[in-house]
Structures are given as structure tokens and as C-alpha cells.
Enzyme design. Structure first.
Site, PDB file in Angstrom:
ATOM      1  CB  CYS A 262       6.470  11.454  34.106  1.00 37.77           C
ATOM      2  SG  CYS A 262       7.465  10.513  35.291  1.00 37.77           S
ATOM      3  CG  HIS A 310      10.312  11.149  31.810  1.00 39.89           C
ATOM      4  ND1 HIS A 310       9.611  12.080  32.543  1.00 39.89           N
ATOM      5  CD2 HIS A 310       9.889  11.296  30.524  1.00 39.89           C
ATOM      6  CE1 HIS A 310       8.809  12.761  31.740  1.00 39.89           C
ATOM      7  NE2 HIS A 310       8.960  12.303  30.511  1.00 39.89           N
ATOM      8  CG  HIS A 322       6.390  13.466  27.986  1.00 39.75           C
ATOM      9  ND1 HIS A 322       7.693  13.554  28.427  1.00 39.75           N
ATOM     10  CD2 HIS A 322       6.271  14.427  27.024  1.00 39.75           C
ATOM     11  CE1 HIS A 322       8.336  14.509  27.774  1.00 39.75           C
ATOM     12  NE2 HIS A 322       7.501  15.056  26.914  1.00 39.75           N
TER      13      HIS A 322
END
Length: 347
Positions: A262, A310, A322
Site C-alpha cells: 500500500c 493502510h 490502492h
């Protein structure tokens, strides 16, 4: 003549073994009948999602340790070069004193003061002020330079030793986090393997539908928040760069260009806009101005989970672009599917 002996009876031991074996078989059958039922698809998905989240937490810690290791390796190398140069300078200074001693010897013997100059501990000599009177100005200056260089060199060696110790500790942490990530992913795969091929296909279909392009139509409860025009050219360039990586696989610890985790995706995307971001999501949270959801514009960073493990790029219309988790590819997804914390605008 026929034998009238009675048949030999089975020993007590043999009877006991047979009885125990039969009892065990009955017990196993009973246990099998009352064994925990196989977890259903929803339970497996919930457990796998939890493991992926734990793996991502460990991945971000791994990324932080890796970044620290890279910095320390550069610092150690520079410090060792500095120590080597310092030692070379010290050797030259000592050679110059040796030349002085040679000259005095040729002219009739070495002065006791010069002998002290060549000793291994010139600091002790400086403490003897009366002896300094025996030195020429040139000799005294040379001795002071050697003394100062020795002190500096000692300090530089201690600094290098400290950084080496930090490096060794960081490498150990790196190995621990790597094992932790691999363990979580292995557990997740083991759970997935309990599903049938049809169940796996249904789960994949469900995930694909939840992150399809159709979701960008604004079906989320917050889809109308934010604006569709990037705040800056850099944000637009970063988002456009990330769009070219849609479909690229998630790989933990990866920073592109062929796979990402991420924070690897966000740092790579902004690097294409000539903007440096820190390596981890938690560090990137401090790389710019914090925003509420209603303030978001395309290209802003968006952070999720209470521990900020995240991160993605806001894509407008309530969507994030993402790298989700292992087994998934870079994609759009509704922000409502995750625990949004805040946004960050890179200046």
C-alpha cells in the site's frame, strides 16, 4: 488316541489390548461425529481478512525497519570512510615527527623531548608543562595536532561502532517482521485451502464486484463528498501515475514498478511527480496537511485503520485507488469498505 486337552484360552493381556483397541475405535467414531463443523465461506473470509490486516501491520513495521537499515548502512559506510581518512592523516603527522627525529639524530642525537613526541601516548606529554619548554614551536604544534587527531579518531570509531550495533539490531528486527508477515500469509492461505474451488470462485467474484468500476458511480453513502478536481498538479500527476498500475499485483514490501504494497504504491506514485514521501503509511501520515473527508480532493493520501497501517490515493467520488492486500491487485474501491481515519494533502 485323540487328544482331549481343552483349547488354550486367550491371555488376559491380549483380551485387554483388543478391548482397548475397540474402545478407541468407538471413541474416534464418536469424536468424528461431534467434530467441529467445517467453517463456512463467511467465517473463512472474516478470518482471512483479519490475517491480511495483521500481515499489513507487520509489513509496515518491516518497511520501517528496512528503511532504517538502508539509512544506517549508508551512515556506517560514511563513518568508516571518515575513520580511514582520519587514520591516514594521523599516520602522516607521525611520519613528520619521525622525520624530525631523523634530522636530529644525524646532527648529533635525538633530543629527549622528541623521543616523547614519538611515544604512543602524547597526551601524557602535554600534561608535563615543564617539558614543553624543551620543544621548538614546530614540534609543539605537531604534537598538539597528533593529540587532537587521536581524540577525534577515537570519537569517530565509537560512533561507527554504535551505528554498527544499531544496524545489527535493525537487521534482527527485519528478520522477525519478515517471519511474522510470512506466518500470517501462510495461515491465511491455509484457511483458503479449506474452501472448495467453487467457494473460492464465489469469494473472488464477490471481492471483484465490491471493487468494480461500477462502484465509482457514487453508490457509497459518502460518495458525494470531496471535489473531483485535484488540488495541485503534483497530486494529479501522482494519481495519474497510480492509474497506470491498476491490475498490478500486491506484494508485501514492494515499491514497484511491477508490484506494490500500500505505501509502496503511494510513494512510487508521488515519486513520478518528483515528490519524495516517507516509506511507511504511518510516516506518510505526517508528510503533509491533514484533512477531513469532506476536504479531500483527487490525489490526496487517505489513511485507514486505527493504527494507520493502510494508505491509498483518493480518486474522487468516495473512492480510493490502492494496493489492497496479498492476492489482490491495485484497484479502485469504495472508502466505505474500510475504516477511514483522515486524509493528507502533499504540499
Amino acid at each position: 488316541m485323540a487328544s482331549h486337552r481343552r483349547p488354550k484360552q486367550a491371555s488376559r493381556t491380549r483380551v485387554t489390548v483388543l478391548t482397548a483397541t475397540a474402545a478407541a475405535a468407538v471413541a474416534l467414531t464418536s469424536q468424528a461425529a461431534h467434530a467441529d463443523p467445517k467453517p463456512d465461506k463467511k467465517e473463512v473470509k472474516a478470518k482471512v481478512d483479519a490475517l491480511y490486516e495483521q500481515a499489513e501491520q507487520a509489513t509496515e513495521k518491516f518497511n520501517g525497519a528496512k528503511e532504517k537499515q538502508d539509512k544506517l548502512e549508508k551512515q556506517v559506510s560514511a563513518q568508516q570512510d571518515k575513520v580511514a581518512r582520519g587514520q591516514e592523516e594521523l599516520n602522516k603527522l607521525r611520519d613528520s615527527l619521525g622525520a624530525m627525529a631523523t634530522a636530529q639524530y644525524r646532527s648529533g642525537g635525538i633530543d629527549p623531548a622528541v623521543q616523547l613526541l614519538l611515544s604512543s601516548d602524547p597526551d601524557s606529554y602535554l600534561d608535563k608543562a615543564s617539558t614543553l619548554d624543551q620543544l621548538s614551536t614546530k614540534q609543539a604544534d605537531a604534537l598538539k595536532q597528533i593529540s587532537e587527531k587521536q581524540r577525534t579518531l577515537k570519537q569517530e570509531r565509537e560512533e561507527a561502532s554504535g551505528k554498527l550495533a544499531d544496524l545489527a539490531e535493525t537487521r534482527e528486527t527485519l528478520g522477525e517482521k519478515k517471519k511474522e508477515v510470512q506466518g500470517k500469509l501462510s495461515d491465511a492461505q491455509h484457511l483458503l485451502n479449506t474452501l472448495t474451488a467453487k467457494e473460492k470462485e464465489e469469494l473472488q467474484k464477490q471481492e471483484n464486484e465490491g471493487s468494480s468500476h461500477a462502484d465509482r458511480s457514487g453508490s457509497g453513502s459518502h460518495a458525494d463528498l470531496g471535489h473531483d478536481v485535484p488540488e495541485s498538479g503534483r497530486a494529479a500527476a501522482a494519481l495519474n501515475a497510480a492509474k497506470t498500475k491498476i491490475g498490478t499485483p500486491y506484494v508485501w514490501g514492494a515499491t514497484g514498478p511491477n508490484s506494490f504494497d500500500c505505501s509502496g504504491l503511494t510513494s512510487w506514485a508521488y515519486a513520478q511527480a518528483n515528490v519524495h514521501l516517507d516509506r511507511t503509511s504511518q510516516a506518510q501520515a505526517n508528510d503533509g496537511q491533514r484533512l477531513t473527508r469532506s476536504q479531500l480532493k483527487p490525489g490526496d493520501l487517505v489513511l485507514f485503520n486505527g493504527d494507520l497501517t493502510h494508505i491509498g490515493l483518493y480518486a474522487g467520488n468516495g473512492q480510493v485507488l490502492h494496493a489492497p492486500h496479498t492476492g489482490a491487485n491495485v484497484r479502485y474501491e469504495s472508502m466505505d469498505n474500510m475504516q477511514f481515519q483522515f486524509g493528507v494533502r502533499i504540499g
